[in-house]
Scaffold this motif. Structure first.
Motif, PDB file in Angstrom:
ATOM      1  N   ARG A 189      83.240  60.970  28.425  1.00 32.92           N
ATOM      2  CA  ARG A 189      83.385  61.019  26.972  1.00 32.92           C
ATOM      3  C   ARG A 189      83.324  59.613  26.374  1.00 32.92           C
ATOM      4  NH1 ARG A 189      86.586  65.550  27.987  1.00 32.92           N
ATOM      5  NH2 ARG A 189      86.222  67.310  26.570  1.00 32.92           N
ATOM      6  N   GLU A 190      83.942  58.632  27.061  1.00 32.01           N
ATOM      7  CA  GLU A 190      83.973  57.276  26.528  1.00 32.01           C
ATOM      8  C   GLU A 190      82.563  56.714  26.350  1.00 32.01           C
ATOM      9  OE1 GLU A 190      85.711  58.386  29.034  1.00 32.01           O
ATOM     10  OE2 GLU A 190      87.806  58.239  28.376  1.00 32.01           O
ATOM     11  N   GLU A 191      81.658  57.035  27.280  1.00 29.68           N
ATOM     12  CA  GLU A 191      80.275  56.568  27.166  1.00 29.68           C
ATOM     13  C   GLU A 191      79.556  57.258  26.013  1.00 29.68           C
ATOM     14  OE1 GLU A 191      77.933  55.835  30.853  1.00 29.68           O
ATOM     15  OE2 GLU A 191      79.603  56.894  31.801  1.00 29.68           O
ATOM     16  N   LEU A 192      79.846  58.541  25.838  1.00 29.40           N
ATOM     17  CA  LEU A 192      79.192  59.300  24.774  1.00 29.40           C
ATOM     18  C   LEU A 192      79.725  58.942  23.395  1.00 29.40           C
ATOM     19  CD1 LEU A 192      79.151  62.767  26.546  1.00 29.40           C
ATOM     20  CD2 LEU A 192      77.138  61.411  25.961  1.00 29.40           C
ATOM     21  N   ALA A 193      80.937  58.360  23.349  1.00 32.75           N
ATOM     22  CA  ALA A 193      81.578  58.096  22.063  1.00 32.75           C
ATOM     23  C   ALA A 193      80.888  57.002  21.276  1.00 32.75           C
ATOM     24  CB  ALA A 193      83.052  57.736  22.271  1.00 32.75           C
ATOM     25  N   GLY A 194      80.256  56.034  21.932  1.00 28.53           N
ATOM     26  CA  GLY A 194      79.636  54.938  21.204  1.00 28.53           C
ATOM     27  C   GLY A 194      80.690  54.009  20.656  1.00 28.53           C
ATOM     28  N   SER A 195      80.456  53.493  19.419  1.00 29.69           N
ATOM     29  CA  SER A 195      81.381  52.529  18.828  1.00 29.69           C
ATOM     30  C   SER A 195      81.799  52.992  17.448  1.00 29.69           C
ATOM     31  CB  SER A 195      80.718  51.152  18.726  1.00 29.69           C
ATOM     32  OG  SER A 195      79.544  51.232  17.956  1.00 29.69           O
ATOM     33  N   GLY A 196      82.838  52.358  16.910  1.00 26.33           N
ATOM     34  CA  GLY A 196      83.314  52.712  15.580  1.00 26.33           C
ATOM     35  C   GLY A 196      84.567  53.549  15.628  1.00 26.33           C
ATOM     36  N   ASP A 197      85.330  53.538  14.540  1.00 26.14           N
ATOM     37  CA  ASP A 197      86.614  54.231  14.505  1.00 26.14           C
ATOM     38  C   ASP A 197      86.461  55.738  14.648  1.00 26.14           C
ATOM     39  OD1 ASP A 197      89.512  54.217  14.018  1.00 26.14           O
ATOM     40  OD2 ASP A 197      88.984  55.247  12.167  1.00 26.14           O
ATOM     41  N   ALA A 198      85.310  56.267  14.196  1.00 30.28           N
ATOM     42  CA  ALA A 198      85.104  57.715  14.259  1.00 30.28           C
ATOM     43  C   ALA A 198      84.721  58.174  15.655  1.00 30.28           C
ATOM     44  CB  ALA A 198      84.018  58.144  13.272  1.00 30.28           C
ATOM     45  N   SER A 199      84.471  57.205  16.545  1.00 31.99           N
ATOM     46  CA  SER A 199      84.043  57.554  17.893  1.00 31.99           C
ATOM     47  C   SER A 199      85.256  57.781  18.782  1.00 31.99           C
ATOM     48  CB  SER A 199      83.160  56.443  18.464  1.00 31.99           C
ATOM     49  OG  SER A 199      82.016  56.266  17.683  1.00 31.99           O
ATOM     50  N   ASN A 200      85.743  58.999  18.846  1.00 28.76           N
ATOM     51  CA  ASN A 200      86.857  59.346  19.707  1.00 28.76           C
ATOM     52  C   ASN A 200      86.533  60.668  20.384  1.00 28.76           C
ATOM     53  OD1 ASN A 200      87.452  61.397  17.740  1.00 28.76           O
ATOM     54  ND2 ASN A 200      88.503  59.846  16.540  1.00 28.76           N
ATOM     55  N   GLU A 201      87.428  61.111  21.245  1.00 25.99           N
ATOM     56  CA  GLU A 201      87.129  62.317  22.021  1.00 25.99           C
ATOM     57  C   GLU A 201      86.907  63.537  21.136  1.00 25.99           C
ATOM     58  OE1 GLU A 201      89.741  63.081  25.221  1.00 25.99           O
ATOM     59  OE2 GLU A 201      89.443  61.140  26.177  1.00 25.99           O
ATOM     60  N   ARG A 202      87.703  63.659  20.072  1.00 25.56           N
ATOM     61  CA  ARG A 202      87.544  64.808  19.182  1.00 25.56           C
ATOM     62  C   ARG A 202      86.162  64.780  18.516  1.00 25.56           C
ATOM     63  NH1 ARG A 202      87.451  69.842  17.914  1.00 25.56           N
ATOM     64  NH2 ARG A 202      87.910  70.343  15.743  1.00 25.56           N
ATOM     65  N   THR A 203      85.716  63.598  18.111  1.00 18.03           N
ATOM     66  CA  THR A 203      84.407  63.468  17.488  1.00 18.03           C
ATOM     67  C   THR A 203      83.299  63.858  18.462  1.00 18.03           C
ATOM     68  OG1 THR A 203      85.195  61.694  16.053  1.00 18.03           O
ATOM     69  CG2 THR A 203      82.826  61.866  16.350  1.00 18.03           C
ATOM     70  N   VAL A 204      83.401  63.383  19.709  1.00 17.65           N
ATOM     71  CA  VAL A 204      82.396  63.720  20.714  1.00 17.65           C
ATOM     72  C   VAL A 204      82.348  65.235  20.924  1.00 17.65           C
ATOM     73  CG1 VAL A 204      81.818  63.550  23.178  1.00 17.65           C
ATOM     74  CG2 VAL A 204      82.490  61.498  21.905  1.00 17.65           C
ATOM     75  N   ASP A 205      83.512  65.877  21.016  1.00 18.08           N
ATOM     76  CA  ASP A 205      83.548  67.327  21.212  1.00 18.08           C
ATOM     77  C   ASP A 205      82.879  68.059  20.053  1.00 18.08           C
ATOM     78  OD1 ASP A 205      84.887  66.939  23.576  1.00 18.08           O
ATOM     79  OD2 ASP A 205      86.872  67.311  22.740  1.00 18.08           O
ATOM     80  N   VAL A 206      83.130  67.604  18.827  1.00 19.22           N
ATOM     81  CA  VAL A 206      82.514  68.228  17.647  1.00 19.22           C
ATOM     82  C   VAL A 206      80.995  68.097  17.718  1.00 19.22           C
ATOM     83  CG1 VAL A 206      82.218  68.034  15.148  1.00 19.22           C
ATOM     84  CG2 VAL A 206      84.511  67.989  16.130  1.00 19.22           C
ATOM     85  N   GLN A 207      80.516  66.900  18.071  1.00 19.38           N
ATOM     86  CA  GLN A 207      79.078  66.669  18.112  1.00 19.38           C
ATOM     87  C   GLN A 207      78.412  67.419  19.258  1.00 19.38           C
ATOM     88  OE1 GLN A 207      79.594  62.449  18.169  1.00 19.38           O
ATOM     89  NE2 GLN A 207      79.142  62.219  15.993  1.00 19.38           N
ATOM     90  N   ILE A 208      79.090  67.517  20.389  1.00 15.90           N
ATOM     91  CA  ILE A 208      78.561  68.303  21.508  1.00 15.90           C
ATOM     92  C   ILE A 208      78.456  69.774  21.116  1.00 15.90           C
ATOM     93  CG2 ILE A 208      79.148  69.223  23.784  1.00 15.90           C
ATOM     94  CD1 ILE A 208      77.930  66.517  24.045  1.00 15.90           C
ATOM     95  N   ASN A 209      79.481  70.305  20.451  1.00 14.50           N
ATOM     96  CA  ASN A 209      79.442  71.704  20.014  1.00 14.50           C
ATOM     97  C   ASN A 209      78.303  71.942  19.031  1.00 14.50           C
ATOM     98  OD1 ASN A 209      81.611  72.513  21.590  1.00 14.50           O
ATOM     99  ND2 ASN A 209      83.133  72.083  20.010  1.00 14.50           N
ATOM    100  N   ARG A 210      78.073  70.975  18.158  1.00 10.03           N
ATOM    101  CA  ARG A 210      76.977  71.090  17.192  1.00 10.03           C
ATOM    102  C   ARG A 210      75.625  71.103  17.908  1.00 10.03           C
ATOM    103  NH1 ARG A 210      77.751  66.500  13.289  1.00 10.03           N
ATOM    104  NH2 ARG A 210      76.412  65.371  14.723  1.00 10.03           N
ATOM    105  N   LEU A 211      75.499  70.250  18.938  1.00 11.25           N
ATOM    106  CA  LEU A 211      74.259  70.207  19.710  1.00 11.25           C
ATOM    107  C   LEU A 211      74.066  71.500  20.509  1.00 11.25           C
ATOM    108  CD1 LEU A 211      71.798  68.592  20.605  1.00 11.25           C
ATOM    109  CD2 LEU A 211      73.238  67.433  22.296  1.00 11.25           C
ATOM    110  N   ARG A 212      75.163  72.054  21.040  1.00  9.51           N
ATOM    111  CA  ARG A 212      75.069  73.307  21.786  1.00  9.51           C
ATOM    112  C   ARG A 212      74.536  74.443  20.922  1.00  9.51           C
ATOM    113  NH1 ARG A 212      80.793  72.833  25.077  1.00  9.51           N
ATOM    114  NH2 ARG A 212      79.924  72.049  27.049  1.00  9.51           N
TER     115      ARG A 212
END
Length: 238
Positions: A189-212
């Motif tokens: 998850r840390e690699e997928l998060a990228g940078s910036g304050d919005a880049s956290n585990e919850r954000t990654v999960d939201v974006q993965i669900n959107r991609l799914r």
């Protein structure tokens, strides 16, 4: 009394930012500040005039205020995401977690709450534009990966289902490129998060669900983009 300092003229090929906010002070502040840092800036006071700008100009990033009279920023972002993959930053006085997640689910790339520090916003825009810029693919990276009826070409950032091009956002493209570079392997998850304050585990999960929702027949039971519990995600390729 000294004459006001002239506003610098950005280069013709400088990134073009659309700022949509019903507060004239915010529009003027961001227009001057971003211009001083090399960006071309166009502003709009509401969603209707933003649509008119978008119909006639090409932008590299959009900054959208949420609370506007008439059509709000969430609705404008949803419409924009249905027609374009241009990066979106939501700018609003609302800082509640539910609103933040809603913006990310719609397809926003970041979320900045008012009052904000202009330099912080500038750094976020820089980060997003740097991520969305085409990157040279390593020679070892696959030319394409195939999963089910989909083919993804990392060098082009292009996802296809047969002859149809599937529209994905810049953040989705960034994550899919990283996953495709290591097919079948777990990406943290840390690699997928990228940078910036919005880049956290919850954000990654939201974006993965959107991609799914774009690549899975049943997003709740994914075959291609799988969760590795406690670690991250992996892309199962053919």
């Amino acid at each position: 009394m000294s004459a006001p300092r002239p506003r610098p003229t950005p280069a013709d090929d400088a990134p073009h930012i659309l700022v949509v906010d019903d507060d004239r002070r915010i529009r003027d502040l961001l227009s001057r500040f971003l211009s001083e840092h090399g960006y071309r800036v166009t502003t709009a006071p509401d969603a209707a005039r933003a649509r008119a700008r978008l119909a006639n100009l090409v932008f590299d990033l959009c900054v959208l205020d949420v609370m506007m009279p008439g059509e709000n920023g969430f609705d404008l972002a949803a419409w924009l995401r249905g027609t374009s993959s241009v990066p979106i930053v939501m700018l609003t006085a609302r800082s509640e977690g539910a609103d933040r997640v809603r913006g990310l689910e719609i397809g926003a790339d970041d979320y900045v709450a008012k009052p904000f520090e202009p330099r912080e916003l500038l750094l976020r825009l820089n980060n997003i534009l740097r991520r969305s810029a085409p990157a040279a693919s390593p020679s070892s990276a696959p030319e394409f990966v195939r999963f089910g009826p989909f083919v993804y070409r990392p060098e082009r950032g292009e996802l296809r289902q047969g002859e149809e091009i599937i529209r994905i956002t810049d953040r989705e493209r960034e994550m899919l490129t990283l996953l495709a570079s290591r097919p079948g392997e777990t990406v943290a998850r840390e690699e997928l998060a990228g940078s910036g304050d919005a880049s956290n585990e919850r954000t990654v999960d939201v974006q993965i669900n959107r991609l799914r929702r774009k690549i899975e027949l049943d997003p709740a039971n994914p075959l291609h983009l799988q969760t590795v519990r406690g670690l991250g995600y992996r892309l199962q390729v053919d």
